[in-house]
Motif scaffolding. Structure first.
Motif, PDB file in Angstrom:
ATOM      1  N   THR A   1     -13.341  40.177 -83.138  1.00 21.73           N
ATOM      2  CA  THR A   1     -13.950  39.115 -83.144  1.00 21.73           C
ATOM      3  C   THR A   1     -13.396  37.888 -83.867  1.00 21.73           C
ATOM      4  O   THR A   1     -12.499  38.183 -84.876  1.00 21.73           O
ATOM      5  CB  THR A   1     -15.571  39.288 -84.169  1.00 21.73           C
TER       6      THR A   1
ATOM      7  N   GLY B   1     -13.148  34.113 -85.996  1.00 15.54           N
ATOM      8  CA  GLY B   1     -13.182  33.675 -87.602  1.00 15.54           C
ATOM      9  C   GLY B   1     -12.659  33.863 -88.299  1.00 15.54           C
ATOM     10  O   GLY B   1     -12.836  33.294 -89.979  1.00 15.54           O
TER      11      GLY B   1
ATOM     12  N   ARG C   1     -16.642  35.441 -90.991  1.00 13.85           N
ATOM     13  CA  ARG C   1     -16.499  36.972 -90.195  1.00 13.85           C
ATOM     14  C   ARG C   1     -18.274  37.235 -91.073  1.00 13.85           C
ATOM     15  O   ARG C   1     -18.454  37.443 -91.867  1.00 13.85           O
ATOM     16  CB  ARG C   1     -15.856  37.710 -90.276  1.00 13.85           C
TER      17      ARG C   1
ATOM     18  N   THR D   1      -9.377  37.410 -78.160  1.00 18.51           N
ATOM     19  CA  THR D   1      -9.323  38.835 -79.376  1.00 18.51           C
ATOM     20  C   THR D   1      -8.629  40.409 -78.968  1.00 18.51           C
ATOM     21  O   THR D   1      -8.377  40.322 -78.143  1.00 18.51           O
ATOM     22  CB  THR D   1     -10.945  39.103 -79.829  1.00 18.51           C
TER      23      THR D   1
ATOM     24  N   VAL E   1     -15.604  28.288 -81.163  1.00 25.01           N
ATOM     25  CA  VAL E   1     -15.660  29.490 -79.948  1.00 25.01           C
ATOM     26  C   VAL E   1     -16.255  28.968 -79.057  1.00 25.01           C
ATOM     27  O   VAL E   1     -15.454  28.291 -77.784  1.00 25.01           O
ATOM     28  CB  VAL E   1     -15.544  30.690 -80.132  1.00 25.01           C
ATOM     29  N   ALA E   2     -17.583  27.768 -78.650  1.00 19.13           N
ATOM     30  CA  ALA E   2     -18.642  28.054 -77.802  1.00 19.13           C
ATOM     31  C   ALA E   2     -17.969  26.611 -77.472  1.00 19.13           C
ATOM     32  O   ALA E   2     -17.992  26.136 -76.089  1.00 19.13           O
ATOM     33  CB  ALA E   2     -19.940  27.471 -78.395  1.00 19.13           C
TER      34      ALA E   2
ATOM     35  N   ALA F   1     -18.030  29.565 -86.978  1.00 20.10           N
ATOM     36  CA  ALA F   1     -16.874  29.655 -86.062  1.00 20.10           C
ATOM     37  C   ALA F   1     -17.796  30.238 -84.566  1.00 20.10           C
ATOM     38  O   ALA F   1     -16.654  30.044 -83.679  1.00 20.10           O
ATOM     39  CB  ALA F   1     -16.697  31.256 -86.681  1.00 20.10           C
ATOM     40  N   ALA F   2     -18.878  30.874 -84.376  1.00 18.90           N
ATOM     41  CA  ALA F   2     -19.064  31.079 -82.965  1.00 18.90           C
ATOM     42  C   ALA F   2     -19.275  29.575 -82.387  1.00 18.90           C
ATOM     43  O   ALA F   2     -18.850  29.359 -81.641  1.00 18.90           O
ATOM     44  CB  ALA F   2     -20.276  31.737 -83.111  1.00 18.90           C
TER      45      ALA F   2
ATOM     46  N   ALA G   1     -20.442  33.459 -89.773  1.00 12.56           N
ATOM     47  CA  ALA G   1     -20.091  33.300 -88.377  1.00 12.56           C
ATOM     48  C   ALA G   1     -20.415  32.488 -87.579  1.00 12.56           C
ATOM     49  O   ALA G   1     -19.845  31.874 -86.364  1.00 12.56           O
ATOM     50  CB  ALA G   1     -19.797  35.077 -88.065  1.00 12.56           C
ATOM     51  N   ALA G   2     -21.536  31.552 -87.792  1.00  7.01           N
ATOM     52  CA  ALA G   2     -22.180  30.872 -87.324  1.00  7.01           C
ATOM     53  C   ALA G   2     -21.255  29.182 -86.598  1.00  7.01           C
ATOM     54  O   ALA G   2     -22.277  29.278 -86.199  1.00  7.01           O
ATOM     55  CB  ALA G   2     -23.729  30.158 -87.900  1.00  7.01           C
TER      56      ALA G   2
ATOM     57  N   ARG H   1     -14.383  27.040 -75.627  1.00  5.69           N
ATOM     58  CA  ARG H   1     -14.791  27.832 -74.416  1.00  5.69           C
ATOM     59  C   ARG H   1     -15.525  26.670 -72.932  1.00  5.69           C
ATOM     60  O   ARG H   1     -15.094  26.304 -71.745  1.00  5.69           O
ATOM     61  CB  ARG H   1     -15.906  28.797 -74.074  1.00  5.69           C
TER      62      ARG H   1
END
Length: 481
Positions: free
Chosen positions: A35, A37, A41, A235, A223-224, A219-220, A216-217, A227
């Motif tokens: 994953t 992050g 994480r 990963t 990542v969003a 990092a998410a 992790a929020a 993309r």
């Protein structure tokens, strides 16, 4: 073929990828772990439904970081900001509390309240200039010379044997030392004092946020965004050398100096290679994560409302613990950083349970399990704590090094945090993010401004890559519906 390759999906690699993708370039991120992050994480702890942060849990820098401010992180995720940023318990049920309100903090520090206010008020007033100084290139003229002078003089005071001259009691010094000891350094020391004063200032300005759902929020959200702008985040792919990457125009590496030496083997000039080989890492952490049957029973009940608690006792006791670590020993009474995020984010644990995140400092490479020492320190200031422990997990310094290649010896700062380590990170240069390999940039916490979830090493590296290779300015990073 992509225009840009990013190796490592920690917060700085992701920040670099966000910027390059926002600039209209095609970006491919490679992450060895399952994953993204890195230090961001969040996983289940031992039992289902109990969610803990593997590395960082509380984020003093995200509201001050120019990257995350431009990225409008607070609009993308929910951040809980405790009214008490941090606190330090002392024996006898006493505690020093750093409220977001500087005046309220000073009012609770007894005879030293006025002295603490005089120390911190000029920093709070000039926080923008101090942030610009500490989160950008140090080898340049400050944007706000007066802010730099105010910060510098206070750092000299709190980083030297003069650090206690203005105080008469124990609360204010304990509060300041708890923040300074984040630097994993003997105390007093200039770099630790600067870090502590910066963290303390932010505690009185925006507070120390806790992300709902875990780190992790953050990092998410990045990542969003990558993309959404056409980037790819892959990963489970470990890059062994630069030769394994496609023929991109720019490569940004979220790796520590040993990682750069491995990836660019045979391509680095001998002088630069020797500098990387001599790069100094600091001491480390042993992490202890708990599932509890209820909130921590602090003797000073106000600590329950603090997002972070620095458990070390008096200034002298914390300094002694850090001295022992610096000399290669494991303190019986370690300095312990503690956060109970389930107090502010109920989704971290089932009803009636709590998560407690903690770590203490240990010598680099340590394999010693500090779980009992951490429990004893918590029991000292929260009698009955031991009886509330349902289960716990220990990650030694050696385990942290195995978890993340950048944490050499368990050093989560990715480099020694002394004055030399701040300036020579990893080389002494006006642009330390550039490497001698054409098109290759370093963007990890081993570059300025160093550790902390700021995204700024990634921003700086991306800025120079855009300028040097693509002739492009930094793009806008604002949140879009």
């Amino acid at each position: 073929m992509p225009d840009v390759a990013v190796v490592g999906a920690g917060p700085n690699g992701l920040a670099a990828a966000v910027i390059m993708a926002r600039a209209g370039l095609s970006v491919h991120v490679y992450e060895a772990a399952p994953t993204p992050g890195g230090g961001l994480r969040t996983l289940e702890l031992i039992e289902p439904g109990h969610v803990y942060d593997v590395c960082s849990a509380v984020h003093p820098m995200v509201l001050a970081s120019p990257f995350f401010r431009q990225f409008e992180l607070a609009r993308r995720i929910r951040l809980e900001i405790p009214d008490i940023s941090y606190g330090s318990p002392l024996d006898g049920g006493r505690a020093a509390l750093a409220y977001r309100s500087l005046d309220r903090t000073a009012d609770g520090l007894g005879r030293d309240g006025g002295a603490y206010r005089r120390l911190m008020a000029p920093l709070v007033r000039r926080v923008e200039g101090i942030t610009a100084l500490t989160l950008n290139q140090l080898l340049r003229i400050p944007d706000d010379p007066l802010a730099a002078a105010v910060f510098g003089f206070r750092t000299l005071e709190q980083g030297s044997p003069l650090w206690g001259l203005r105080f008469r009691e124990e609360l204010a010094p304990a509060l300041l030392t708890g923040a300074a000891a984040h630097a994993v350094s003997p105390l007093p020391a200039l770099a630790a004092a600067g870090a502590g004063l910066m963290l303390g200032t932010l505690g009185h300005v925006g507070g120390w946020p806790i992300p709902v759902g875990g780190s992790a929020a953050i990092a998410a959200a990045m990542v969003a965004d990558i993309r959404a702008h056409g980037g790819v985040v892959e990963t489970g792919t470990r890059i062994g050398s630069l030769a394994e990457l496609p023929p991109v125009r720019a490569t940004l590496l979220d790796v520590a100096p040993p990682g750069l030496l491995r990836l660019a083997a045979g391509q680095l000039p001998s002088r630069y290679r020797r500098t990387l080989e001599s790069y100094r890492f600091g001491n480390a952490a042993c992490k202890v994560d708990f599932i509890l049957s209820g909130p921590v029973p602090w003797t000073a009940p106000e600590l329950a409302d603090a997002g972070t608690v620095h458990v070390g006792g008096t200034r002298a006791e914390t300094a002694e613990a850090e001295h022992l670590v610096a000399t290669g020993r494991h303190p019986e009474r370690p300095y312990v950083l503690v956060s109970q995020p389930s107090r502010f984010d109920a989704g971290r644990a089932p009803s009636g349970r709590h998560i407690l995140w903690s770590y203490c400092h240990v010598p680099a490479g340590s394999t010693v399990d500090m779980g009992e020492a951490v429990i004893a320190q918590l029991e000292r200031f929260a009698p009955g704590f031991r009886d509330m422990v349902v289960s716990f997990k220990v990650t030694t310094a050696a385990g942290l090094a195995e978890y993340n290649e950048n944490y050499v010896g368990g050093d989560f700062s990715a480099g020694l945090m002394d004055l030399r380590g701040i300036l020579q990170r990893p080389v002494l240069s006006p642009v330390p993010w550039r490497t001698p390999v054409p098109g290759v940039y370093l963007c990890s916490s081993s570059t300025p401004p160093g550790p902390g979830v700021t995204g700024m090493p990634g921003l700086h590296a991306a800025k120079y890559a855009l300028k040097d290779i693509f002739g492009l300015p930094l793009p806008g990073l604002g949140w879009q519906a």
